[in-house]
Design an enzyme around this catalytic site. Structure first.
Site: not given
Ligand code: PEP
Ligand code: MG
Length: 812
Positions: A423, A665, A689, A736
């Protein structure tokens, strides 16, 4: 049997030589031509990728002999070997033999079953017969005068490799003399190179002819002075890591000190006063943590912001607060000493645990503890005391530390740990700070102030680069910054390839304020609204009206642009107190996404109703996470049908025939993409994923980050298969995951036929620019080559090599 490749600047010449060699090889030798370029306007030249393909087409364990004509043919062949990867290239021999004679000799021997070394040797000597038949006539200048000779030792580090050899040959040719080095003609580049002379090698130079003396003196001087190559004062050092956030930065190194500050114990008067100071500092830190939570929720997503929520709880922990108070009273030390001692004790305890998740919490404790300590001591973190623009190095950074960075002062980041999907790194990327992660302890061992350069696109850190290197890196930095500025200015133009194919660029968002930001950054709509932001950090699920208000507010901010709302994707690393998932050995393989929704129909129904109603007057569509089977899609559609019927009955306006898309995914979804495509309105590839599940590499585990590489051939094949299935069924497909935002991957994705990208809003301008640099045929050629590669390293090298450069392309 060995294979052969003929590389020439001319396609006709390469084919002609191959024909000849095939004849003598009697159809028993596999021979491929790599001649000319693919550019019809400039057909003469060589192309490393053509050479690579030719090698791969004739490759076997016995090896491949590559014959080349001149100049860039050798360079292209060397590049092809780099792309081929270490293992295969060890079985390929680049042979300096004369092209025609060498090819004929090699094919003859190969057909007879000889080995690679023998064939290469024979090819190199293939001119001997012709030379014997037509011996060179000495020129009058060479034929006269006495012969002179000298012994000289090579001093340059890399020996007589191509560049100094070429200089030496040119020098020898200036004189009217016949010059030899160890009995090979100094006027022959092949001869000189064939000596294979290394540092320390003693060369015997002989010269005969009118200018023998001058020639000898000049050559001795040239060799003794290092063959025109300056010995570097100090070898330049590089460190390699993970290319985590693109961009170039150069500056003095500043190491971020660990949060623990040195606090001198001091005697205190009244413990009560210290207690009050402590309470005030904790209160301030709580406010700061709350602000961090809000900021992160708006900018990187509610799930990522959850860490600050947990930190707030830590600041309220009665056990910790009790222990600090006791220490204050019993030891009669200052509030800062008591706080530091107790929080460090807790962090150390966590760091010693076996469970990796709990171990990682030690960093959170240190982070929030430092926030209190800063208030008590007035000291800043290293990031805040930067006195000049610097490159920061740290073991790892928390999102709060990254958020505190000023990009004008923190030019780049070198992280020992972390991965491209951490992150903190996602945040640095959004702030435009170049990052190389996963470097290990090397860089942190350097002294503060050492000049370093960070290349976040290639994952390289240059340590003490020399002046020439700094200059080259500065040029690249200026180009990068200029490109970024140009991209910002163009951000509202629709994205299109250079030859005019329209590409849709959407934003991934996880909050209401991000919708306006997406529009400001040039998004054509929202490709994924991660709805988890509405559900995290609370004791009960939001009701239908609350959800409806949020979805409507977002749709309205988008001003008529499409909004794709993803149904709640909970589970994995995201837990909610009001959804019972229970203990799981492998949460990412457990109760997550659509599985949770179909088992908690009350929750799902409420969300579906809110989404259907939000779409009454706005272009809203529904996206389903973690689909692995057709049943899950059908069951969801049945629930949507029921919700529609209820809304109809209740007279509430809603969107009829809402488009329902599927996140691709899970590898199972790829395998049945053709079946899903018949019943879904669109696909959205969730590469984050998909990579984790395809490579069986947990996306939160930095240890397996190198395995979870988006350029893994397995991943690329899955993306190709998905796009192909969507194309055949005539439905749209977007990507995405983080991969969509990497400009290095842009030609590959365009070439695979992707027409919609969805990325974090701040990355949109750069993506649009990257798209505009490619034509569809160019991108398709890159994708074809990338899909033929057998390792993620080769794919990355290929993409980096193919990257459009601001510098002029090299001519043959
Ligand atoms: C993905 O998996 O690529 C994706 C976009 O979804 P998330 O990162 O929210 O799991
Ligand atoms: Mg996902």
């Amino acid at each position: 049997m060995i294979g052969m490749v003929v590389v020439s600047h001319s396609a006709k010449l390469a084919e002609g030589v191959c024909d000849l060699a095939r004849q003598v090889g009697q159809g028993r030798v596999r021979i491929a031509a790599a001649g000319g370029t693919a550019d019809p306007d400039n057909p003469i030249g060589t192309d490393a990728f053509q050479v690579l393909q030719a090698i791969e087409s004739v490759y076997s364990e016995d090896g491949v002999l590559v014959l080349m004509d001149l100049g860039s043919a050798v360079l292209s062949a060397e590049t092809a070997l780099e792309l081929l990867g270490e293992e295969k290239s060890s079985r390929v021999e680049l042979c300096g033999a004369p092209l025609v004679e060498g090819a004929v000799a090699a094919a003859t021997l190969a057909a007879a079953g000889a080995g690679l070394a023998e064939i290469a040797h024979e090819a190199l000597n293939a001119l001997a017969g012709k030379v014997a038949q037509c011996p060179p006539q000495p020129s009058p200048a060479e034929d006269t005068g006495a012969s002179e000779e000298a012994l000289v030792t090579l001093t340059n580090r890399l020996g007589l490799h191509a560049r100094p050899a070429a200089q030496l040959v040119r020098l020898a040719r200036r004189y009217r003399a016949r010059v030899t080095l160890d009995d090979v003609a100094a006027s022959s580049i092949n001869g000189v190179l064939s000596l294979g002379a290394r540092e320390g090698h003693q060369l015997r130079i002989r010269a005969q002819g009118a200018e023998a003396h001058e020639a000898l003196a000049a050559l001795v001087r040239f060799i003794e002075s290092g063959c025109g190559e300056l010995a570097p004062a100090e070898p330049m050092v590089q460190a390699s890591g993970i290319a985590a956030s693109a961009g170039i930065a150069i500056g003095p190194l500043a190491k971020l000190r660990p949060a623990a500050m040195e606090i001198a114990p001091r005697a205190i008067g009244n413990p009560e006063t210290e207690q009050q100071r402590l309470v005030a500092a904790i209160h301030g830190a709580q406010e700061e943590t709350r602000a961090l939570y809000e900021w992160s929720k708006a900018h990187i997503g509610a799930d990522e912001a959850g860490i600050f929520d947990a930190q707030s709880l830590f600041l309220e922990d009665p056990e910790l607060l009790g222990a600090v108070s006791r220490r204050l009273l019993e030891d009669r030390v200052g509030a800062e000493s008591a706080w530091q001692a107790e929080t460090m004790r807790l962090a150390d305890r966590l760091a010693a645990l076996d469970d990796p998740y709990l171990r990682a919490r030690a960093a959170d404790v240190a982070d929030v503890a430092a926030r209190v300590l800063r208030r008590l001591t007035g000291q800043s973190t290293a990031a805040r005391v930067l006195r000049e623009p610097s490159i920061l190095s740290a073991h790892d950074l928390t999102p709060s530390e990254v958020k505190d960075l000023d990009p004008a002062m923190a030019l780049g980041l070198c992280l020992e740990a972390a991965s491209a999907s951490a992150h903190s790194v996602i945040l640095a990327r959004a702030m435009g700070i170049p990052v190389v992660a996963g470097l290990g302890p090397g860089v942190s061992a350097l002294a503060d102030g050492t000049t370093v350069a960070v290349d976040g696109e290639q994952g390289t850190v240059w340590i003490s680069p020399d002046a020439a290197q700094v200059e080259a890196l500065e040029v690249r930095r200026r180009n990068w910054l200029a490109a970024r500025r140009a991209a910002e200015l163009e951000r509202h133009r629709p994205a299109a390839t250079r030859d005019g194919r329209r590409i849709r660029v959407f934003a991934n968002i996880s909050g209401i304020p991000e919708a306006a930001e997406a529009v400001a950054c040039g998004a054509e709509g929202v490709g994924v609204l991660r709805t988890e932001f509405l559900f995290l950090g609370r004791a009960a699920a939001p009701g239908e009206e609350e959800q409806l208000a949020a979805y409507r507010a977002i749709a309205e901010s988008l001003g008529g642009r499409p909004l794709t709302i993803r149904a709640l994707d909970i589970g994995g690393d995201k837990r909610l107190p009001y959804i019972e998932i229970g203990e799981e050995a492998n949460p990412f393989l457990g109760w997550r996404g659509i599985r949770v929704l179909l088992s908690r129909r009350d929750l799902f129904r409420t969300q579906l109703r809110a989404i259907l109603r939000a779409g009454a007057a706005q272009p809203v569509e529904l996206l389903l996470p973690m689909i692995a089977s057709l049943d899950e899609l059908r069951e969801t559609k049945a629930l949507v049908g029921e919700a529609e019927a209820d809304l109809e009955r209740e007279g509430l306006p809603f969107r009829k025939n809402m488009r329902i898309g599927v996140m691709i995914e899970v590898p199972a979804a790829v395998a049945i993409a053709d079946q899903l495509a018949r019943e879904a309105s669109f696909f959205s590839i969730g590469s984050n994923d998909l990579i984790q599940y395809a490579m069986a590499a947990d996306r939160t585990n930095s240890r397996v980050a190198p395995i979870a590489d988006p350029f893994q051939p397995a991943v690329l094949r899955m993306i190709r298969q998905t796009i192909e299935a969507a194309r055949l069924a005539g439905i749209g497909v977007a990507l995405c995951g983080e991969l969509a935002a990497d400009p290095v991957a842009t030609p590959l994705l365009l070439g695979l036929g992707l027409e919609e990208f969805s990325v974090s809003a701040p990355l949109i301008p750069e993506l649009k620019r990257a798209i505009s640099l490619w034509s569809v045929p160019e991108a398709e050629a890159v994708a074809r080559e990338a899909l033929a590669m057998d390792s993620c390293q080769s794919v990355r090298r290929l993409l980096l090599l193919k990257r459009p450069s601001p510098e002029p392309r090299r001519q043959p």
